[in-house]
Design a protein around this motif. Structure first.
Motif, mmCIF file in Angstrom:
data_model
loop_
_atom_site.group_PDB
_atom_site.id
_atom_site.type_symbol
_atom_site.label_atom_id
_atom_site.label_comp_id
_atom_site.label_asym_id
_atom_site.label_seq_id
_atom_site.Cartn_x
_atom_site.Cartn_y
_atom_site.Cartn_z
ATOM 1 N N ARG A 15 0.931 -1.274 -0.135
ATOM 2 C CA ARG A 15 0.031 -0.115 -0.085
ATOM 3 C C ARG A 15 0.923 1.149 0.067
ATOM 4 O O ARG A 15 0.622 2.227 -0.663
ATOM 5 C CB ARG A 15 -0.824 -0.347 1.149
ATOM 6 C CG ARG A 15 -1.982 -1.246 1.253
ATOM 7 C CD ARG A 15 -3.135 -0.927 2.441
ATOM 8 N NE ARG A 15 -3.743 0.281 2.302
ATOM 9 C CZ ARG A 15 -4.988 0.332 1.319
ATOM 10 N NH1 ARG A 15 -5.410 -0.958 0.675
ATOM 11 N NH2 ARG A 15 -5.567 1.338 1.173
ATOM 12 N N ILE A 81 -6.335 1.109 -3.740
ATOM 13 C CA ILE A 81 -6.223 1.828 -2.642
ATOM 14 C C ILE A 81 -7.313 3.054 -2.358
ATOM 15 O O ILE A 81 -7.121 4.009 -1.836
ATOM 16 C CB ILE A 81 -4.943 2.359 -2.403
ATOM 17 C CG1 ILE A 81 -4.603 3.097 -3.501
ATOM 18 C CG2 ILE A 81 -3.910 1.426 -2.184
ATOM 19 C CD1 ILE A 81 -3.258 4.004 -3.748
ATOM 20 N N THR A 162 -4.972 1.711 5.719
ATOM 21 C CA THR A 162 -5.581 2.383 4.906
ATOM 22 C C THR A 162 -4.981 3.817 4.613
ATOM 23 O O THR A 162 -5.434 4.876 4.226
ATOM 24 C CB THR A 162 -7.088 2.779 5.377
ATOM 25 O OG1 THR A 162 -7.032 3.336 6.556
ATOM 26 C CG2 THR A 162 -7.692 1.499 5.495
#
Length: 297
Positions: A15, A81, A162
Motif C-alpha cells: 500500500r 487503495i 488505509t
C-alpha cells in the motif's frame, strides 16, 4: 481479453509503494523509478524492486523499459487503495510539527464530530508515507483546492492499512468559492485635476474608501482615503489628486474566486483591489468588505 486484477488484501508495504507511486506519477506525469519511491517511504531500493514484481503479478503496476523508464500504476492500482484515477492532479500540503512532509498529499478529509462545542475531530487519508506520524504530533492540512480550507490539529491515531490519520482539530479556516464581483462595490471615478479636499468630500459622500482616477475613459491611477488623509495632514489639500494617486495598484478579474483577491492584498499590503471585467475596471473590493463577509461564517 481484459485481465481483472487478482482480489486479495495488500500488505502494508504494498500500500505504501502504490500510494507513493501514484503520488509521484500524478505529480511528474512520467514513469517513476524504484529509487524515488524508496526515498519517499524510507525503504531499501531492493525491497521496492522485489515488491514491484508482486504488484506486477497482481496487475496493479507495469514496467516501463529504457533510460527514462521505471514503473507506472494502472487503473486497478487506484481502485486497490480507493482512489479515483480520473481526478485532477492537485497537491494538498501536509505539514508535521512545522515541516512539510515530502511526497505527501491529503486525498480525503472526513469530519466525524462537529456538533460538540469543545471538540471537532476528523480523519485524513494521505497519499504518501504516514509512518513518521505519531500520536500528539501537530499536523497542518491544506489549503484544499476548492474552498481553500486550512486545518490545524493534533494526531490522535494512525491506521497504516488505509493510510489514514485521526486528528483533533484545533483551528480551521475556509474561504467560500464565490467570485470577487459578488462582493465588489461599484467603482467611482475622480477627475485627476480635483483637489484632495474635494476628493475627500466625494469619497465621504459615496461612502467609499477608494476611487479610480481618470478622465474621458483614460484611467490613470487609484486614490484611497488613506492617501487623501496623508496628503491633507501634510497641508496639501489643494493639490490635485493626480499628484498623490497610486499609479500601480492590484487588480483581479471579476470571476476569480475570493482567495485570489485575498492573496493579492496579502502580498501587496494594499487595502483594496480593483475588479476588472473584460479589461474594464468595474468595481473595488475592499479588505473591510472581505472581513465583514468572512465573520458571517
Amino acid at each position: 481479453m481484459k485481465i481483472s486484477p487478482i482480489r486479495m488484501e495488500l500488505t502494508q508495504i504494498q500500500r505504501e509503494i502504490l500510494t507513493a507511486l501514484i503520488n509521484l506519477q500524478r505529480r511528474e506525469s512520467r514513469a517513476i523509478k524504484g529509487e524515488e519511491i524508496a526515498s519517499i517511504i524510507d525503504r531499501n531500493p531492493g525491497t521496492i524492486r522485489n515488491q514491484m514484481q508482486s504488484l506486477k503479478a497482481l496487475h496493479l503496476v507495469e514496467g516501463v523499459p529504457g533510460p527514462k523508464g521505471g514503473y507506472r500504476a494502472i487503473t486497478a492500482a487506484y481502485e486497490a487503495i480507493n482512489l479515483d484515477g480520473n481526478d485532477d492532479v492537485v497537491d494538498v500540503p501536509v505539514i508535521r510539527n512545522g515541516s512539510p512532509v515530502e511526497g505527501a498529499t491529503a486525498n480525503e478529509i472526513t469530519f466525524y464530530t462537529v456538533m460538540r462545542p469543545n471538540q471537532c475531530s476528523g480523519i485524513v487519508q494521505i497519499i504518501g508515507n504516514i509512518r513518521e506520524f505519531n500520536v500528539d504530533d501537530e499536523i497542518e492540512i491544506g489549503p484544499t483546492p476548492v474552498n481553500k480550507t486550512h486545518i490545524k490539529g493534533v494526531v490522535t491515531g494512525r491506521d497504516d492499512t488505509t493510510n489514514r490519520l485521526l486528528f483533533d482539530i484545533k483551528e480551521m479556516t475556509s474561504i467560500p468559492k464565490i467570485p470577487v464581483k459578488n462582493l465588489a462595490r461599484p467603482a467611482i471615478t475622480i477627475d485627476p485635476d480635483l483637489s484632495l479636499l474635494d476628493a475627500c468630500k466625494k469619497l465621504v459622500d459615496s461612502k467609499a474608501r477608494a476611487a479610480l482616477v481618470g478622465k474621458n475613459g483614460d484611467l490613470r491611477g487609484l486614490i484611497s482615503m488613506e492617501d487623501v488623509v496623508r496628503g491633507m495632514a501634510e497641508g496639501k489639500e489643494e493639490m490635485p489628486v493626480e499628484a498623490l494617486m497610486e499609479r500601480a495598484f492590484p487588480s483581479v478579474k471579476a470571476n476569480e474566486p475570493l482567495h485570489v483577491a485575498i492573496s493579492k492584498l496579502g502580498k501587496t499590503g494594499d487595502c483594496q483591489v480593483v475588479v476588472v471585467d473584460s479589461d474594464v475596471p468595474t468595481g473595488i473590493l475592499e479588505a473591510t468588505d472581505l472581513i465583514r463577509y468572512m465573520i458571517r461564517f
